[in-house]
Design a protein around this motif. Structure first.
Motif, PDB file in Angstrom:
ATOM      1  N   ILE A 214       0.594  -0.845   0.199  1.00  0.00           N
ATOM      2  CA  ILE A 214      -0.026  -0.032  -0.134  1.00  0.00           C
ATOM      3  C   ILE A 214       0.427   0.766   0.224  1.00  0.00           C
ATOM      4  CG2 ILE A 214      -1.623   1.345   1.275  1.00  0.00           C
ATOM      5  CD1 ILE A 214      -2.601  -1.812   1.872  1.00  0.00           C
ATOM      6  N   GLU A 215       1.891   1.202   0.950  1.00  0.00           N
ATOM      7  CA  GLU A 215       2.369   2.345   1.079  1.00  0.00           C
ATOM      8  C   GLU A 215       3.803   2.859   0.747  1.00  0.00           C
ATOM      9  OE1 GLU A 215       2.721   3.522   5.196  1.00  0.00           O
ATOM     10  OE2 GLU A 215       1.512   2.556   5.919  1.00  0.00           O
ATOM     11  N   ALA A 216       4.280   1.429  -0.113  1.00  0.00           N
ATOM     12  CA  ALA A 216       5.645   1.268  -1.081  1.00  0.00           C
ATOM     13  C   ALA A 216       7.060   1.372   0.200  1.00  0.00           C
ATOM     14  CB  ALA A 216       5.774   2.237  -2.139  1.00  0.00           C
ATOM     15  N   ARG A 217       6.485   1.570   1.391  1.00  0.00           N
ATOM     16  CA  ARG A 217       8.162   1.493   2.126  1.00  0.00           C
ATOM     17  C   ARG A 217       7.577   0.052   3.140  1.00  0.00           C
ATOM     18  NH1 ARG A 217       6.787   6.354   5.684  1.00  0.00           N
ATOM     19  NH2 ARG A 217       4.496   5.828   5.892  1.00  0.00           N
ATOM     20  N   PRO A 218       8.976  -0.411   3.687  1.00  0.00           N
ATOM     21  CA  PRO A 218       8.775  -1.545   4.701  1.00  0.00           C
ATOM     22  C   PRO A 218       8.365  -1.815   6.386  1.00  0.00           C
ATOM     23  CG  PRO A 218      11.222  -1.168   3.932  1.00  0.00           C
ATOM     24  CD  PRO A 218      10.054  -0.105   2.982  1.00  0.00           C
ATOM     25  N   ALA A 219       7.819  -2.409   6.421  1.00  0.00           N
ATOM     26  CA  ALA A 219       6.973  -2.727   7.646  1.00  0.00           C
ATOM     27  C   ALA A 219       8.730  -1.991   8.297  1.00  0.00           C
ATOM     28  CB  ALA A 219       6.858  -3.656   8.160  1.00  0.00           C
ATOM     29  N   ASP A 220       8.537  -1.126   9.675  1.00  0.00           N
ATOM     30  CA  ASP A 220       9.925  -1.080  10.585  1.00  0.00           C
ATOM     31  C   ASP A 220       8.632  -0.551  11.869  1.00  0.00           C
ATOM     32  OD1 ASP A 220       8.758   1.260  10.526  1.00  0.00           O
ATOM     33  OD2 ASP A 220       9.927   2.492   9.952  1.00  0.00           O
ATOM     34  N   ARG A 221      10.260  -0.741  12.929  1.00  0.00           N
ATOM     35  CA  ARG A 221       9.558  -0.995  14.124  1.00  0.00           C
ATOM     36  C   ARG A 221       8.626   0.214  14.579  1.00  0.00           C
ATOM     37  NH1 ARG A 221      14.164  -2.619  18.966  1.00  0.00           N
ATOM     38  NH2 ARG A 221      14.408  -0.182  18.751  1.00  0.00           N
ATOM     39  N   ALA A 222       8.508   1.152  14.156  1.00  0.00           N
ATOM     40  CA  ALA A 222       7.671   2.441  14.896  1.00  0.00           C
ATOM     41  C   ALA A 222       6.567   1.853  13.677  1.00  0.00           C
ATOM     42  CB  ALA A 222       7.985   3.915  14.095  1.00  0.00           C
ATOM     43  N   PHE A 223       6.491   1.441  12.574  1.00  0.00           N
ATOM     44  CA  PHE A 223       5.206   1.232  11.936  1.00  0.00           C
ATOM     45  C   PHE A 223       4.485   0.104  13.219  1.00  0.00           C
ATOM     46  CE2 PHE A 223       3.371  -2.474   9.553  1.00  0.00           C
ATOM     47  CZ  PHE A 223       1.743  -0.826   8.742  1.00  0.00           C
ATOM     48  N   LEU A 224       5.179  -0.698  13.568  1.00  0.00           N
ATOM     49  CA  LEU A 224       4.280  -1.804  14.017  1.00  0.00           C
ATOM     50  C   LEU A 224       3.706  -1.188  15.406  1.00  0.00           C
ATOM     51  CD1 LEU A 224       7.140  -4.892  12.994  1.00  0.00           C
ATOM     52  CD2 LEU A 224       5.021  -4.731  12.210  1.00  0.00           C
TER      53      LEU A 224
ATOM     54  N   GLN B 168       5.076   2.290  -8.865  1.00  0.00           N
ATOM     55  CA  GLN B 168       3.933   3.183  -9.365  1.00  0.00           C
ATOM     56  C   GLN B 168       2.809   2.869 -10.398  1.00  0.00           C
ATOM     57  OE1 GLN B 168       5.229   5.741  -8.242  1.00  0.00           O
ATOM     58  NE2 GLN B 168       3.518   6.823  -8.357  1.00  0.00           N
ATOM     59  N   ALA B 169       2.691   1.814 -11.494  1.00  0.00           N
ATOM     60  CA  ALA B 169       1.869   1.659 -12.612  1.00  0.00           C
ATOM     61  C   ALA B 169       0.118   0.914 -11.280  1.00  0.00           C
ATOM     62  CB  ALA B 169       1.374   1.170 -13.170  1.00  0.00           C
ATOM     63  N   LEU B 170       0.664   0.171 -10.677  1.00  0.00           N
ATOM     64  CA  LEU B 170      -0.367  -0.201  -9.922  1.00  0.00           C
ATOM     65  C   LEU B 170      -0.512   0.635  -8.999  1.00  0.00           C
ATOM     66  CD1 LEU B 170       0.332  -3.307  -8.162  1.00  0.00           C
ATOM     67  CD2 LEU B 170      -1.384  -2.848  -9.557  1.00  0.00           C
ATOM     68  N   ARG B 171       0.118   1.639  -8.059  1.00  0.00           N
ATOM     69  CA  ARG B 171      -0.446   2.843  -7.562  1.00  0.00           C
ATOM     70  C   ARG B 171      -1.906   3.799  -7.613  1.00  0.00           C
ATOM     71  NH1 ARG B 171       0.693   3.541  -2.575  1.00  0.00           N
ATOM     72  NH2 ARG B 171       0.094   5.752  -2.085  1.00  0.00           N
TER      73      ARG B 171
ATOM     74  N   ILE C 165      -4.476   0.946  -7.086  1.00  0.00           N
ATOM     75  CA  ILE C 165      -4.325   1.612  -5.534  1.00  0.00           C
ATOM     76  C   ILE C 165      -4.803   2.528  -5.188  1.00  0.00           C
ATOM     77  CG2 ILE C 165      -2.694   1.311  -2.986  1.00  0.00           C
ATOM     78  CD1 ILE C 165      -1.065  -0.333  -4.739  1.00  0.00           C
ATOM     79  N   GLU C 166      -4.263   4.075  -5.646  1.00  0.00           N
ATOM     80  CA  GLU C 166      -4.652   4.970  -5.104  1.00  0.00           C
ATOM     81  C   GLU C 166      -6.449   5.350  -5.313  1.00  0.00           C
ATOM     82  OE1 GLU C 166      -3.607   7.674  -3.758  1.00  0.00           O
ATOM     83  OE2 GLU C 166      -1.740   6.829  -3.382  1.00  0.00           O
TER      84      GLU C 166
ATOM     85  N   THR D  43      -8.969   5.820  -2.449  1.00  0.00           N
ATOM     86  CA  THR D  43     -10.305   7.023  -2.597  1.00  0.00           C
ATOM     87  C   THR D  43     -11.247   6.751  -1.952  1.00  0.00           C
ATOM     88  OG1 THR D  43      -8.364   8.106  -4.254  1.00  0.00           O
ATOM     89  CG2 THR D  43     -10.535   9.280  -3.840  1.00  0.00           C
ATOM     90  N   GLY D  44     -11.518   5.403  -2.867  1.00  0.00           N
ATOM     91  CA  GLY D  44     -13.383   5.186  -2.617  1.00  0.00           C
ATOM     92  C   GLY D  44     -13.745   4.784  -1.377  1.00  0.00           C
ATOM     93  N   LEU D  45     -12.822   4.254  -0.724  1.00  0.00           N
ATOM     94  CA  LEU D  45     -12.407   3.759   0.460  1.00  0.00           C
ATOM     95  C   LEU D  45     -12.788   5.063   1.208  1.00  0.00           C
ATOM     96  CD1 LEU D  45     -12.943   0.882   2.400  1.00  0.00           C
ATOM     97  CD2 LEU D  45     -10.384   0.996   2.545  1.00  0.00           C
ATOM     98  N   ASP D  46     -12.038   5.816   0.734  1.00  0.00           N
ATOM     99  CA  ASP D  46     -11.976   7.358   1.698  1.00  0.00           C
ATOM    100  C   ASP D  46     -12.518   8.301   2.123  1.00  0.00           C
ATOM    101  OD1 ASP D  46     -10.082   8.095   3.921  1.00  0.00           O
ATOM    102  OD2 ASP D  46      -9.639  10.127   2.273  1.00  0.00           O
ATOM    103  N   ALA D  47     -13.897   7.872   1.096  1.00  0.00           N
ATOM    104  CA  ALA D  47     -14.946   8.268   0.828  1.00  0.00           C
ATOM    105  C   ALA D  47     -15.853   7.696   1.745  1.00  0.00           C
ATOM    106  CB  ALA D  47     -15.530   8.405  -0.574  1.00  0.00           C
ATOM    107  N   LEU D  48     -16.134   6.879   1.471  1.00  0.00           N
ATOM    108  CA  LEU D  48     -16.339   5.760   2.625  1.00  0.00           C
ATOM    109  C   LEU D  48     -16.520   5.814   4.068  1.00  0.00           C
ATOM    110  CD1 LEU D  48     -17.468   1.870   1.186  1.00  0.00           C
ATOM    111  CD2 LEU D  48     -16.573   2.168   3.581  1.00  0.00           C
ATOM    112  N   LEU D  49     -14.965   6.292   4.788  1.00  0.00           N
ATOM    113  CA  LEU D  49     -15.113   6.354   5.993  1.00  0.00           C
ATOM    114  C   LEU D  49     -14.690   7.970   6.354  1.00  0.00           C
ATOM    115  CD1 LEU D  49     -11.671   4.240   6.010  1.00  0.00           C
ATOM    116  CD2 LEU D  49     -13.811   3.749   6.734  1.00  0.00           C
ATOM    117  N   GLN D  50     -15.128   8.137   5.057  1.00  0.00           N
ATOM    118  CA  GLN D  50     -15.325  10.429   5.539  1.00  0.00           C
ATOM    119  C   GLN D  50     -17.367  10.895   5.851  1.00  0.00           C
ATOM    120  OE1 GLN D  50     -13.536  12.495   6.231  1.00  0.00           O
ATOM    121  NE2 GLN D  50     -11.409  10.370   6.432  1.00  0.00           N
ATOM    122  N   ARG D  51     -17.604   9.756   4.774  1.00  0.00           N
ATOM    123  CA  ARG D  51     -19.377  10.074   5.430  1.00  0.00           C
ATOM    124  C   ARG D  51     -19.348   9.219   6.158  1.00  0.00           C
ATOM    125  NH1 ARG D  51     -19.870   7.786  -0.167  1.00  0.00           N
ATOM    126  NH2 ARG D  51     -20.809   5.813   1.351  1.00  0.00           N
TER     127      ARG D  51
END
Lengths: 196, 196
Positions: free
Chosen positions: A172-182, B121-124, B128-129, B133-141
């Motif tokens: 999702i974030e294109a970053r590895p998990a780390d201690r702060a994240f966990l 990058q292509a996936l994002r 993913i984005e 964005t869709g999930l976020d709209a649902l949560l913001q409601r």
């Protein structure tokens, strides 16, 4: 390819065994399970394929043994007195580099276990069941202390939440998990889901 | 290998495009991203490699387009009036076979996106984005209705929880995720973590 000095199980030294397992895990992270061949392991470790098969029987067994040997964090002996303390002690016992290496293994294995029932069985016996048993002991102590309800519906999903945390951040974030994240994930998701 | 009739972007029919994307996704589930070659796509779809490169530019772009095209559940238009209702409507709009196919894709991609920045990058951009964005709209409601606190710390981890649910069951239980599992996970983990 040079034959190594080890010809029977009893002759292998713990140092040589550790070296072999590390090489297997490096290959697993680099190329994934499918592309990891006994030939590649033999070449990288300067062993003969016959030796590898004699010692470990099969590729899934060798990989599962390597994973089991590698596992650096034992949760069985963690007992800080609170569930939150126990979870954060799990994170404190590792480091960012180790988390990234473990994440790489999980990513490499997620596809492979589905295609290889033998690998999955070996992983279950050697790695997953013992870890879940350790995690379960930790959770059951929290139940016994009254921190958690025994019938809390999120209890059975703690392993799923933790595995998800390891794998999902990269996707999702294109970053590895780390201690702060966990740590933040434990406080924001796992403990609230458990009602703690 | 036979050349297909499509020689310019404007000449491709929607049916032919859909057929090509389905073939790409089948290959992705079967062999994973690394082993998916433009040669294999060309052979399976009876296209020339030149055509594939002219239409889609590169393997990561072709795979990302195929994933985007495939995505059958749009969450943007879900609005049942409650967060629990919206989540369960997401599950209701899919089926067990689709969930297993999506899980297979995530498993096949989890390793690949780490090794291939172009794919990620292509996936994002394509997958993913828009979903987040869709999930976020649902949560913001849900926040606007007062169901959720705007500063709930689990809010930012809803995508991680959902991705984890898809991937972790196979790894831990050796069973694919299905509708019953996802529903129970939403009720047991996601909604309680959000305090709903």
């Amino acid at each position: 390819m040079a034959k190594c000095a080890v010809s029977r199980r009893s002759r292998i030294t713990p140092e040589r065994e550790a070296e072999l397992y590390e090489a297997v895990l490096d290959l697993l992270r680099d190329v994934g399970y499918d592309a990891l061949t006994m030939d590649a392991v033999a070449t990288r470790t300067r062993s003969s394929k016959a030796t590898l098969y004699r010692q470990w029987g099969s590729k899934p067994q060798l990989v599962a043994r390597a994973l089991r040997h590698h596992k650096p964090v034992s949760i069985a002996d963690i007992d800080t007195g609170t569930l939150r303390g126990d979870f954060h002690e799990m994170v404190a016992r590792t480091d960012d580099q180790q988390i990234e290496k473990d994440s790489a293994l999980l990513r490499g294995l997620a596809h492979a276990v589905h295609e290889n029932p033998d690998l999955h069985q070996a992983l279950r016996d050697l790695l997953i069941e013992p870890e879940i048993t350790g995690l379960d002991a930790l959770l059951q102590r929290a139940v016994a202390r009254g921190e958690l309800a025994a019938d809390n519906p999120a209890l059975k999903y703690v392993p799923h939440m933790l595995v998800g945390a390891f794998i999902a951040r990269q996707l999702i974030e294109a970053r590895p998990a780390d201690r702060a994240f966990l740590s933040d994930f434990l406080d924001s998701v796992v403990l609230p889901a458990l009602g703690v």
